[in-house]
Scaffold this active site. Structure first.
Site, PDB file in Angstrom:
ATOM      1  N   ASP A  95       1.121  -1.137  -0.169  1.00  0.00           N
ATOM      2  CA  ASP A  95       0.073  -0.103   0.388  1.00  0.00           C
ATOM      3  C   ASP A  95       0.843   1.306   0.207  1.00  0.00           C
ATOM      4  O   ASP A  95       2.166   1.146   0.268  1.00  0.00           O
ATOM      5  CB  ASP A  95      -1.033  -0.085   1.066  1.00  0.00           C
ATOM      6  N   SER A  96       0.386   2.495  -0.322  1.00  0.00           N
ATOM      7  CA  SER A  96       1.191   3.563  -0.713  1.00  0.00           C
ATOM      8  C   SER A  96       1.612   4.463   0.615  1.00  0.00           C
ATOM      9  O   SER A  96       2.626   5.297   0.492  1.00  0.00           O
ATOM     10  CB  SER A  96       0.567   4.674  -1.697  1.00  0.00           C
ATOM     11  N   GLY A  97       1.004   4.147   1.725  1.00  0.00           N
ATOM     12  CA  GLY A  97       1.128   4.658   2.957  1.00  0.00           C
ATOM     13  C   GLY A  97       0.277   5.713   3.497  1.00  0.00           C
ATOM     14  O   GLY A  97       0.102   6.041   4.620  1.00  0.00           O
ATOM     15  N   GLY A  98      -0.471   6.150   2.462  1.00  0.00           N
ATOM     16  CA  GLY A  98      -1.337   7.480   2.912  1.00  0.00           C
ATOM     17  C   GLY A  98      -2.541   7.052   3.916  1.00  0.00           C
ATOM     18  O   GLY A  98      -2.681   7.755   4.812  1.00  0.00           O
ATOM     19  N   PHE A  99      -3.031   5.802   3.624  1.00  0.00           N
ATOM     20  CA  PHE A  99      -4.208   5.574   4.591  1.00  0.00           C
ATOM     21  C   PHE A  99      -3.527   5.273   5.987  1.00  0.00           C
ATOM     22  O   PHE A  99      -4.176   5.696   6.810  1.00  0.00           O
ATOM     23  CB  PHE A  99      -4.670   4.183   4.182  1.00  0.00           C
ATOM     24  N   GLN A 192     -11.936   6.552  -5.571  1.00  0.00           N
ATOM     25  CA  GLN A 192     -12.201   7.194  -4.464  1.00  0.00           C
ATOM     26  C   GLN A 192     -13.694   7.895  -4.711  1.00  0.00           C
ATOM     27  O   GLN A 192     -14.148   7.237  -5.841  1.00  0.00           O
ATOM     28  CB  GLN A 192     -11.284   8.136  -3.827  1.00  0.00           C
ATOM     29  N   ASP A 269      -7.614  -7.460   0.772  1.00  0.00           N
ATOM     30  CA  ASP A 269      -6.878  -7.514   2.023  1.00  0.00           C
ATOM     31  C   ASP A 269      -7.310  -7.074   3.206  1.00  0.00           C
ATOM     32  O   ASP A 269      -8.361  -6.311   3.047  1.00  0.00           O
ATOM     33  CB  ASP A 269      -5.593  -6.696   1.981  1.00  0.00           C
TER      34      ASP A 269
END
Ligand code: AAQ
Length: 375
Positions: A95-99, A192, A269
């Site tokens: 995952d990109s990390g933003g969440f 989104q 996931d």
């Protein structure tokens, strides 16, 4: 014949909106529908990587946010990358990390440039742009990289949802440029738009125009009822290319998985099976069992004598109850093993059912098994 060095998605059968097939990647194939165990800090908690492979998982998740903070992206690259580090030789999706920034770090700020935040580990300040997120995922050695996005918790007002959706689209474009052409790897966009159908459609169409290798549906499983989540999947699905994988992020319970596969989702996931296992909860074909409950204290039956997973077949509920009540590490290990095995068996069952054109029956039989759970 597809190039073994590239990423390709093949649908081998459909049943209504549901699809079964596989993603071919240099590090191995991903059978779909797929459940991807979460490996936050370079480990699927309480599991050996060999066990994760043996229970049928083809791909695991890594986490950019956690790994960039500890051990660090450049250090991971110096150590040979995440696959070698954690001894997982199959595909890894990050995952990109933003969440995670929005859910874990303190003092975080989002602007056009990216996210600014303080580490939840040592309070140091960090900045993550779309470009840096893709760079970190590359340093980790990730096979499927997610765009940096802004996920809005629900309920939320339309202006906030619209602003975040448009920002995520601009970041998708920047991530696509930063990712460039990497044969054998993929960068997925993330749809989104909250619970606003027209924003969901706008997001899906704009991402499809970017011609990406896969599409995630984000911004769900953030507190909305299951009915809203399923309605958003139904809204988005017709506007995503049928030839590319669809990944529903952060989902979900066994029922969520079945309902979403029926609506055309290919990848999932969720921390549920691993986290629930650490808290004494067992997912079984008889439904969910809380092993802390005193009713198990003298129950000599295993969780599921028909399972091929030793954790489900060989240990009594009385023993599991004892381990959980005693806060013994083996309790977490056995229930995590059981839960991941159950999730993989559910996915394998759906793949076979779709191939046989009997997914609706499979779903009904599965829910019937939960309902018939012993008193
Ligand atoms: C639980 N509900 C939920 N999870 C969501 C996630 C995270 C998915 N899980 C990634 C993970 C990776 C490694 C370790 C732990 C977790 C999202 N990620 C992104 N980028 N965007 C989302 O909209 C988004 C929405 C979500 N809803």
């Amino acid at each position: 014949m597809t190039d073994p060095l590239d990423f390709s998605f093949t649908v081998s059968a459909t049943d209504g909106q549901a699809r079964t097939g596989h993603i071919a990647m240099p590090r191995g194939n991903i059978r779909t529908p797929a459940f991807m165990p979460v490996g936050t800090a370079a480990t699927v908690k309480a599991m050996y990587p060999e066990q994760v492979r043996d229970l049928g998982a083809d791909v695991v998740l890594g986490n950019t946010y956690h790994l960039m903070l500890r051990p660090g992206a450049e250090r991971m690259a110096r150590l040979g990358g995440l696959h070698r580090f954690m001894r997982w030789d199959g595909p890894i999706l990050t995952d990109s990390g933003g969440f995670q920034v929005m859910s874990l770090s303190a003092l975080r700020k989002i602007d056009e440039e990216g996210v600014t935040f303080r580490s939840h580990i040592d309070g140091t300040a960090h900045r993550m742009s779309p470009e840096r997120s893709i760079e970190i995922q590359g340093l980790l050695g990730s096979d499927i990289q997610m765009q940096l996005d802004e996920c809005v918790r629900l309920p939320a007002e339309r202006p906030e949802i619209e602003k975040a959706m448009h920002l995520s689209l601009r970041w998708a474009e920047r991530c696509r440029v930063a990712f460039g052409e990497q044969p054998g790897k993929a960068m997925f966009g993330i749809v989104q738009g909250g619970d606003v159908p027209e924003l969901r459609v706008e997001s899906a169409r704009a991402l499809t125009d970017l011609g990406l290798k896969g599409y995630a549906i984000g911004g769900l499983a953030v507190g909305e009822p299951q009915a809203v989540m399923l309605a958003m999947i139904e809204t988005v699905e017709p506007h995503l290319p049928s030839t590319k994988p669809r990944y529903l992020m952060g989902v979900g319970t066994p029922d969520d998985l079945m309902q979403s596969v029926m609506r055309g989702i290919d990848m999932f996931d969720c921390v549920m099976p691993t986290r629930a296992g650490r808290h004494g909860l067992a997912y079984t074909r008889h439904g969910r069992i809380n092993l802390r409950n005193a009713r198990h204290a003298e129950d000599t039956r295993p969780l599921d004598e028909a399972s091929d997973c030793p954790a489900a077949r060989d240990y009594s509920r009385a023993y599991l109850h004892h381990l959980v009540r005693s806060d013994e590490i083996l309790g977490m290990m056995l229930l995590t093993w059981n839960n991941l095995a159950y999730y993989q068996a559910l996915m394998a069952g759906m793949r076979a059912a779709i191939a046989a054109g009997r997914l609706a029956d499979f779903v009904a039989e599965t829910k019937d098994g939960w309902a018939r759970a012993e008193a």
